[in-house]
Design a protein around this motif. Sequence first.
Motif, mmCIF file in Angstrom:
data_model
loop_
_atom_site.group_PDB
_atom_site.id
_atom_site.type_symbol
_atom_site.label_atom_id
_atom_site.label_comp_id
_atom_site.label_asym_id
_atom_site.label_seq_id
_atom_site.Cartn_x
_atom_site.Cartn_y
_atom_site.Cartn_z
ATOM 1 N N ASN A 1 3.639 9.588 -7.188
ATOM 2 C CA ASN A 1 2.415 10.916 -7.649
ATOM 3 C C ASN A 1 2.743 11.658 -6.356
ATOM 4 O O ASN A 1 2.381 11.276 -5.242
ATOM 5 C CB ASN A 1 1.257 10.685 -8.233
ATOM 6 C CG ASN A 1 1.450 9.487 -9.267
ATOM 7 O OD1 ASN A 1 2.375 9.614 -10.057
ATOM 8 N ND2 ASN A 1 0.519 9.266 -9.821
ATOM 9 N N GLY B 1 1.993 14.190 -3.919
ATOM 10 C CA GLY B 1 0.226 14.690 -3.285
ATOM 11 C C GLY B 1 -0.164 12.969 -2.482
ATOM 12 O O GLY B 1 -1.152 12.918 -2.090
ATOM 13 N N THR B 2 0.323 11.959 -2.992
ATOM 14 C CA THR B 2 0.398 10.925 -2.457
ATOM 15 C C THR B 2 1.278 10.387 -1.006
ATOM 16 O O THR B 2 1.214 8.872 -0.329
ATOM 17 C CB THR B 2 0.128 9.159 -3.434
ATOM 18 O OG1 THR B 2 1.521 9.636 -4.150
ATOM 19 C CG2 THR B 2 -0.909 9.752 -3.939
ATOM 20 N N GLU B 3 1.787 10.962 -0.633
ATOM 21 C CA GLU B 3 2.763 10.756 0.372
ATOM 22 C C GLU B 3 2.618 10.031 1.038
ATOM 23 O O GLU B 3 2.556 9.925 2.078
ATOM 24 C CB GLU B 3 3.898 11.929 0.403
ATOM 25 C CG GLU B 3 3.278 12.903 0.620
ATOM 26 C CD GLU B 3 3.113 14.306 -0.914
ATOM 27 O OE1 GLU B 3 2.015 14.743 0.320
ATOM 28 O OE2 GLU B 3 2.893 13.512 -1.661
ATOM 29 N N ASP C 1 0.633 -1.067 -0.019
ATOM 30 C CA ASP C 1 0.002 -0.001 -0.170
ATOM 31 C C ASP C 1 1.004 1.265 0.146
ATOM 32 O O ASP C 1 0.494 2.160 -0.428
ATOM 33 C CB ASP C 1 -1.316 -0.086 1.344
ATOM 34 C CG ASP C 1 -2.041 -1.064 1.130
ATOM 35 O OD1 ASP C 1 -2.075 -1.789 0.336
ATOM 36 O OD2 ASP C 1 -2.326 -1.147 2.121
ATOM 37 N N GLU D 1 -1.161 9.156 1.878
ATOM 38 C CA GLU D 1 -0.932 7.889 1.892
ATOM 39 C C GLU D 1 -0.149 6.584 1.873
ATOM 40 O O GLU D 1 -0.397 5.430 2.665
ATOM 41 C CB GLU D 1 -1.620 6.760 0.374
ATOM 42 C CG GLU D 1 -2.899 8.266 0.027
ATOM 43 C CD GLU D 1 -3.059 8.085 -1.268
ATOM 44 O OE1 GLU D 1 -3.061 6.849 -2.025
ATOM 45 O OE2 GLU D 1 -4.006 9.549 -2.410
ATOM 46 N N ASN D 2 0.849 6.806 1.899
ATOM 47 C CA ASN D 2 1.824 6.181 1.812
ATOM 48 C C ASN D 2 3.022 6.244 3.010
ATOM 49 O O ASN D 2 2.480 4.961 3.545
ATOM 50 C CB ASN D 2 3.620 6.080 0.833
ATOM 51 C CG ASN D 2 3.342 5.995 -0.308
ATOM 52 O OD1 ASN D 2 2.554 5.006 -0.668
ATOM 53 N ND2 ASN D 2 3.948 6.464 -1.274
ATOM 54 N N ASN E 1 2.727 3.656 -3.926
ATOM 55 C CA ASN E 1 2.455 5.314 -4.536
ATOM 56 C C ASN E 1 3.314 6.278 -4.960
ATOM 57 O O ASN E 1 4.237 6.196 -3.806
ATOM 58 C CB ASN E 1 1.313 6.296 -3.405
ATOM 59 C CG ASN E 1 0.211 5.371 -2.923
ATOM 60 O OD1 ASN E 1 -0.806 5.304 -4.315
ATOM 61 N ND2 ASN E 1 -0.136 5.196 -2.313
ATOM 62 N N THR F 1 8.576 5.749 -0.495
ATOM 63 C CA THR F 1 7.855 4.634 -1.922
ATOM 64 C C THR F 1 8.592 3.207 -1.187
ATOM 65 O O THR F 1 10.130 3.156 -1.205
ATOM 66 C CB THR F 1 8.930 5.432 -2.797
ATOM 67 O OG1 THR F 1 8.423 6.976 -3.082
ATOM 68 C CG2 THR F 1 8.342 4.581 -4.059
#
Length: 118
Positions: A20, A22-24, A15, A26-27, A18, A106
Motif C-alpha cells: 500500500n 504510504g508503506t514504502e 517485513d 517501512e519496507n 507491504n 516490494t
Amino acid sequence: MEGFEWGCFNSPISDARNINIGTELENTIAIVTFHNEFNTFYDNPEQCSSISNGTVPAKACLELVIEGFDNWPLPLEGELLLIYENLHLNGLGNFDVDSILNWNSTDHDDNTVTATDF
C-alpha cells in the motif's frame, strides 16, 4: 544507483511485503535492517550469496540527502508504475531508459523482488 543489486540474493525479507502506498518507508527500513543484521554484509556480501555484490538501494536511499531532505524511501512497485505512467510516458522525469532498472521495496516472496524497467 546504477549497478546496485536489491541486496542479499535469494533471501526472504517478509517485513518488506507491504504494497500500500504510504508503506514504502517501512519496507525500506525492513530491507536495511535485514542486511545490517549480517556481520559486515556490505564488505563481505559472499556470506549471503556468491553472486551478491554488497549493494543495497534501500540503504543508499536512507543515506541520500538532497537539498536538506533525507531518509528517502525506496519506492513501492505500485509507485514506480505510477511514475512510469504519469511522468515517463509524458516525457517528464529525465529517466535514462537505456541503463536504469528501477528497484522497488516490494519483496514478493522468498525468492522474488521486482524492478520496473522504463
